[in-house]
Design a protein around this motif. Sequence first.
Motif, PDB file in Angstrom:
ATOM      1  N   ARG A 175     -31.393  -6.024 -27.309  1.00 42.43           N
ATOM      2  CA  ARG A 175     -31.645  -7.126 -28.243  1.00 42.43           C
ATOM      3  C   ARG A 175     -30.446  -8.043 -28.371  1.00 42.43           C
ATOM      4  NH1 ARG A 175     -30.623  -7.362 -33.882  1.00 42.43           N
ATOM      5  NH2 ARG A 175     -32.005  -8.815 -35.034  1.00 42.43           N
ATOM      6  N   GLU A 176     -29.227  -7.482 -28.307  1.00 42.54           N
ATOM      7  CA  GLU A 176     -28.035  -8.293 -28.509  1.00 42.54           C
ATOM      8  C   GLU A 176     -27.892  -9.379 -27.457  1.00 42.54           C
ATOM      9  OE1 GLU A 176     -27.198  -4.900 -25.861  1.00 42.54           O
ATOM     10  OE2 GLU A 176     -28.121  -5.105 -27.841  1.00 42.54           O
ATOM     11  N   ARG A 177     -28.453  -9.167 -26.261  1.00 42.95           N
ATOM     12  CA  ARG A 177     -28.386 -10.222 -25.230  1.00 42.95           C
ATOM     13  C   ARG A 177     -29.113 -11.476 -25.697  1.00 42.95           C
ATOM     14  NH1 ARG A 177     -30.124  -6.724 -19.907  1.00 42.95           N
ATOM     15  NH2 ARG A 177     -28.263  -5.392 -19.782  1.00 42.95           N
ATOM     16  N   LEU A 178     -30.325 -11.289 -26.184  1.00 39.47           N
ATOM     17  CA  LEU A 178     -31.096 -12.438 -26.653  1.00 39.47           C
ATOM     18  C   LEU A 178     -30.449 -13.079 -27.865  1.00 39.47           C
ATOM     19  CD1 LEU A 178     -33.637 -14.201 -26.509  1.00 39.47           C
ATOM     20  CD2 LEU A 178     -34.837 -12.474 -27.860  1.00 39.47           C
ATOM     21  N   VAL A 179     -29.975 -12.262 -28.806  1.00 39.47           N
ATOM     22  CA  VAL A 179     -29.354 -12.798 -30.021  1.00 39.47           C
ATOM     23  C   VAL A 179     -28.111 -13.610 -29.674  1.00 39.47           C
ATOM     24  CG1 VAL A 179     -28.235 -12.186 -32.195  1.00 39.47           C
ATOM     25  CG2 VAL A 179     -30.294 -10.963 -31.476  1.00 39.47           C
ATOM     26  N   ASN A 180     -27.287 -13.095 -28.767  1.00 39.46           N
ATOM     27  CA  ASN A 180     -26.053 -13.814 -28.411  1.00 39.46           C
ATOM     28  C   ASN A 180     -26.338 -15.102 -27.653  1.00 39.46           C
ATOM     29  OD1 ASN A 180     -24.461 -11.831 -29.602  1.00 39.46           O
ATOM     30  ND2 ASN A 180     -24.247 -10.657 -27.703  1.00 39.46           N
ATOM     31  N   LEU A 181     -27.325 -15.083 -26.755  1.00 38.75           N
ATOM     32  CA  LEU A 181     -27.621 -16.296 -25.998  1.00 38.75           C
ATOM     33  C   LEU A 181     -28.275 -17.360 -26.875  1.00 38.75           C
ATOM     34  CD1 LEU A 181     -28.837 -14.863 -22.569  1.00 38.75           C
ATOM     35  CD2 LEU A 181     -26.720 -16.108 -23.058  1.00 38.75           C
ATOM     36  N   LYS A 225     -21.883 -24.640 -25.952  1.00 38.89           N
ATOM     37  CA  LYS A 225     -22.537 -25.831 -26.468  1.00 38.89           C
ATOM     38  C   LYS A 225     -22.989 -26.727 -25.321  1.00 38.89           C
ATOM     39  CE  LYS A 225     -21.928 -29.684 -29.683  1.00 38.89           C
ATOM     40  NZ  LYS A 225     -20.988 -30.387 -30.610  1.00 38.89           N
ATOM     41  N   GLY A 226     -24.235 -27.187 -25.411  1.00 37.54           N
ATOM     42  CA  GLY A 226     -24.788 -28.073 -24.392  1.00 37.54           C
ATOM     43  C   GLY A 226     -25.444 -27.367 -23.238  1.00 37.54           C
ATOM     44  N   VAL A 227     -25.340 -26.030 -23.172  1.00 41.51           N
ATOM     45  CA  VAL A 227     -25.953 -25.272 -22.080  1.00 41.51           C
ATOM     46  C   VAL A 227     -27.337 -24.824 -22.526  1.00 41.51           C
ATOM     47  CG1 VAL A 227     -25.803 -23.222 -20.626  1.00 41.51           C
ATOM     48  CG2 VAL A 227     -23.729 -24.493 -21.230  1.00 41.51           C
ATOM     49  N   PRO A 228     -28.389 -25.226 -21.825  1.00 39.35           N
ATOM     50  CA  PRO A 228     -29.743 -24.843 -22.248  1.00 39.35           C
ATOM     51  C   PRO A 228     -30.040 -23.384 -21.895  1.00 39.35           C
ATOM     52  CG  PRO A 228     -29.843 -26.164 -20.263  1.00 39.35           C
ATOM     53  CD  PRO A 228     -28.398 -26.138 -20.668  1.00 39.35           C
ATOM     54  N   LEU A 229     -31.002 -22.828 -22.605  1.00 39.54           N
ATOM     55  CA  LEU A 229     -31.480 -21.469 -22.360  1.00 39.54           C
ATOM     56  C   LEU A 229     -32.968 -21.547 -22.052  1.00 39.54           C
ATOM     57  CD1 LEU A 229     -31.273 -18.326 -22.455  1.00 39.54           C
ATOM     58  CD2 LEU A 229     -31.732 -18.497 -24.917  1.00 39.54           C
ATOM     59  N   VAL A 230     -33.379 -20.940 -20.947  1.00 37.73           N
ATOM     60  CA  VAL A 230     -34.790 -20.858 -20.571  1.00 37.73           C
ATOM     61  C   VAL A 230     -35.165 -19.380 -20.522  1.00 37.73           C
ATOM     62  CG1 VAL A 230     -36.518 -21.297 -18.793  1.00 37.73           C
ATOM     63  CG2 VAL A 230     -34.786 -23.022 -19.294  1.00 37.73           C
ATOM     64  N   THR A 231     -36.010 -18.949 -21.445  1.00 40.40           N
ATOM     65  CA  THR A 231     -36.527 -17.584 -21.419  1.00 40.40           C
ATOM     66  C   THR A 231     -37.912 -17.597 -20.789  1.00 40.40           C
ATOM     67  OG1 THR A 231     -37.336 -17.872 -23.694  1.00 40.40           O
ATOM     68  CG2 THR A 231     -35.216 -16.776 -23.408  1.00 40.40           C
ATOM     69  N   VAL A 285     -45.027  -1.530 -30.101  1.00 41.95           N
ATOM     70  CA  VAL A 285     -44.675  -2.692 -29.287  1.00 41.95           C
ATOM     71  C   VAL A 285     -43.303  -2.436 -28.661  1.00 41.95           C
ATOM     72  CG1 VAL A 285     -44.197  -5.168 -29.243  1.00 41.95           C
ATOM     73  CG2 VAL A 285     -46.028  -4.270 -30.708  1.00 41.95           C
ATOM     74  N   THR A 286     -43.211  -2.661 -27.363  1.00 39.76           N
ATOM     75  CA  THR A 286     -41.948  -2.513 -26.639  1.00 39.76           C
ATOM     76  C   THR A 286     -41.524  -3.880 -26.112  1.00 39.76           C
ATOM     77  OG1 THR A 286     -42.530  -0.262 -25.975  1.00 39.76           O
ATOM     78  CG2 THR A 286     -40.750  -1.334 -24.776  1.00 39.76           C
ATOM     79  N   PHE A 287     -40.275  -4.227 -26.377  1.00 40.00           N
ATOM     80  CA  PHE A 287     -39.747  -5.540 -26.006  1.00 40.00           C
ATOM     81  C   PHE A 287     -38.454  -5.325 -25.223  1.00 40.00           C
ATOM     82  CE2 PHE A 287     -38.053  -9.837 -27.758  1.00 40.00           C
ATOM     83  CZ  PHE A 287     -38.367 -10.443 -26.557  1.00 40.00           C
ATOM     84  N   ASN A 288     -38.467  -5.712 -23.943  1.00 38.70           N
ATOM     85  CA  ASN A 288     -37.318  -5.526 -23.056  1.00 38.70           C
ATOM     86  C   ASN A 288     -36.666  -6.874 -22.741  1.00 38.70           C
ATOM     87  OD1 ASN A 288     -37.629  -2.625 -22.560  1.00 38.70           O
ATOM     88  ND2 ASN A 288     -39.483  -3.220 -21.480  1.00 38.70           N
ATOM     89  N   VAL A 289     -35.363  -6.929 -22.898  1.00 45.27           N
ATOM     90  CA  VAL A 289     -34.584  -8.121 -22.569  1.00 45.27           C
ATOM     91  C   VAL A 289     -33.814  -7.832 -21.293  1.00 45.27           C
ATOM     92  CG1 VAL A 289     -32.837  -9.758 -23.346  1.00 45.27           C
ATOM     93  CG2 VAL A 289     -34.396  -8.712 -25.011  1.00 45.27           C
ATOM     94  N   GLY A 290     -34.069  -8.606 -20.253  1.00 42.82           N
ATOM     95  CA  GLY A 290     -33.441  -8.365 -18.962  1.00 42.82           C
ATOM     96  C   GLY A 290     -32.063  -8.975 -18.851  1.00 42.82           C
ATOM     97  N   GLN A 291     -31.503  -8.900 -17.646  1.00 38.82           N
ATOM     98  CA  GLN A 291     -30.202  -9.491 -17.371  1.00 38.82           C
ATOM     99  C   GLN A 291     -30.341 -10.999 -17.174  1.00 38.82           C
ATOM    100  OE1 GLN A 291     -27.161  -8.391 -17.265  1.00 38.82           O
ATOM    101  NE2 GLN A 291     -27.286  -6.157 -17.171  1.00 38.82           N
ATOM    102  N   PRO A 292     -29.427 -11.798 -17.726  1.00 35.72           N
ATOM    103  CA  PRO A 292     -29.477 -13.252 -17.492  1.00 35.72           C
ATOM    104  C   PRO A 292     -29.294 -13.567 -16.011  1.00 35.72           C
ATOM    105  CG  PRO A 292     -27.991 -12.699 -19.302  1.00 35.72           C
ATOM    106  CD  PRO A 292     -28.328 -11.409 -18.626  1.00 35.72           C
ATOM    107  N   LEU A 293     -29.972 -14.605 -15.578  1.00 31.20           N
ATOM    108  CA  LEU A 293     -29.886 -15.058 -14.188  1.00 31.20           C
ATOM    109  C   LEU A 293     -29.000 -16.303 -14.124  1.00 31.20           C
ATOM    110  CD1 LEU A 293     -33.633 -14.790 -13.094  1.00 31.20           C
ATOM    111  CD2 LEU A 293     -31.860 -13.040 -12.956  1.00 31.20           C
ATOM    112  N   ASP A 294     -27.985 -16.242 -13.294  1.00 33.19           N
ATOM    113  CA  ASP A 294     -27.128 -17.404 -13.063  1.00 33.19           C
ATOM    114  C   ASP A 294     -27.561 -18.048 -11.745  1.00 33.19           C
ATOM    115  OD1 ASP A 294     -25.230 -19.330 -12.933  1.00 33.19           O
ATOM    116  OD2 ASP A 294     -23.506 -17.978 -12.774  1.00 33.19           O
ATOM    117  N   LEU A 295     -28.338 -19.105 -11.853  1.00 32.91           N
ATOM    118  CA  LEU A 295     -28.847 -19.795 -10.673  1.00 32.91           C
ATOM    119  C   LEU A 295     -28.039 -21.045 -10.332  1.00 32.91           C
ATOM    120  CD1 LEU A 295     -32.699 -19.560 -11.398  1.00 32.91           C
ATOM    121  CD2 LEU A 295     -31.277 -18.013 -10.040  1.00 32.91           C
TER     122      LEU A 295
END
Length: 352
Positions: free
Chosen positions: A145-151, A157-163, A303-313
């Motif tokens: 969960r902390e991955r999603l909360v931190n992102l 600032k100015g960096v978009p997030l696409v989930t 309910v199970t909610f999994n947060v994966g690793q961020p992708l740096d594209l």
Amino acid sequence: MLPYVYHLQPYSPAPETRPVPDDSASGAQSQQQPKPSLCKESISVGTQTERSVLSKNLPPTPPAPTPTLPYPQAQTPSPPPMSDRNADPSRGPGVEIPYNVDWIFPRLRRPSLLWYFTSQIVITAVGLFSKFMLTFWNTTHVHNRERLVNLVGKRPKGVPLVTVSNHQSCFDDPGLWGTLPVTQVCNTFSIRWSMAAHDICFTNKWHSLFFMLGKCIPVVRGNGVYQEAINLCIQKAAEGHWIHVFPEGRVNMDKEEIRLKWGVGRIIYESPTIPIVLPLWHEGMDELLPNVEPYMFNRKKQVTFNVGQPLDLSQFVLEMKRRQVPEPEARKLITDKIQAAFRVSFPVPALF
């Protein structure tokens, strides 16, 4: 972050990329039609007169009868359209617009102070309801969960997030965000922008107002990647916002693997600042709110909610831009990366 290594080969078009029709080719072909030979004009005037007199004296030729086949003749289906660059909602065959949503996009592009005030009320009410449903009425297990909360709250600032996530229930959004802290899920400045089906959420004025204030963007399913919803998502990404996308394009009630839609690839590729891409996966939301009538919320579900690793594209996208890969090809390659990340991060045996 996952250490992605990209082996970029010399560019070659993907077999699934549809070519854009070239109108100049048809024009060139029409200009190169062979001209009639001048030798045919050397027939004498007298011969032409005799033939015209004979043709007038002959009886008219009856039309040839149409042969009757012993079986019905198969009709050749018309080919699909080769390009989806038109942004006109009436373009797509079979796309029905139950309510005109054109007035929504200018308000979402430049929200007013009144919009922010009323949106805060809607976001707070929906956020508290989602947290109540996932925390008190049901049991939710969140991994990483902390991955999603931190992102959501602490990315540069100015960096978009696409989930991106799978889609199993109509309550996936906003229900899943009930796992976030109250300071994020009830804050209209930090909560996501999300695309919602025009024929389900935007069917009349009041429904449209509610979902518009809930930061939902009406998307016309079947109208291609060049439409106002995708354009607006690209603008929000350029402003550094959080955008959530269901790349399957519909509620996957059969829970089968669906080829992801290319709209998410266009959002990432055309964003001025390359977004952070965060894959998500959840199970059990279709039991919390079933996809069958009477569409009532249930209690005491898991309910199970999994947060994966961020992708740096970033390097991958910049390299494609440097090599001037055509945009249809680029968005397909980006979407393939996301689908591969789903398989690696969330290897569900029933699906993959």
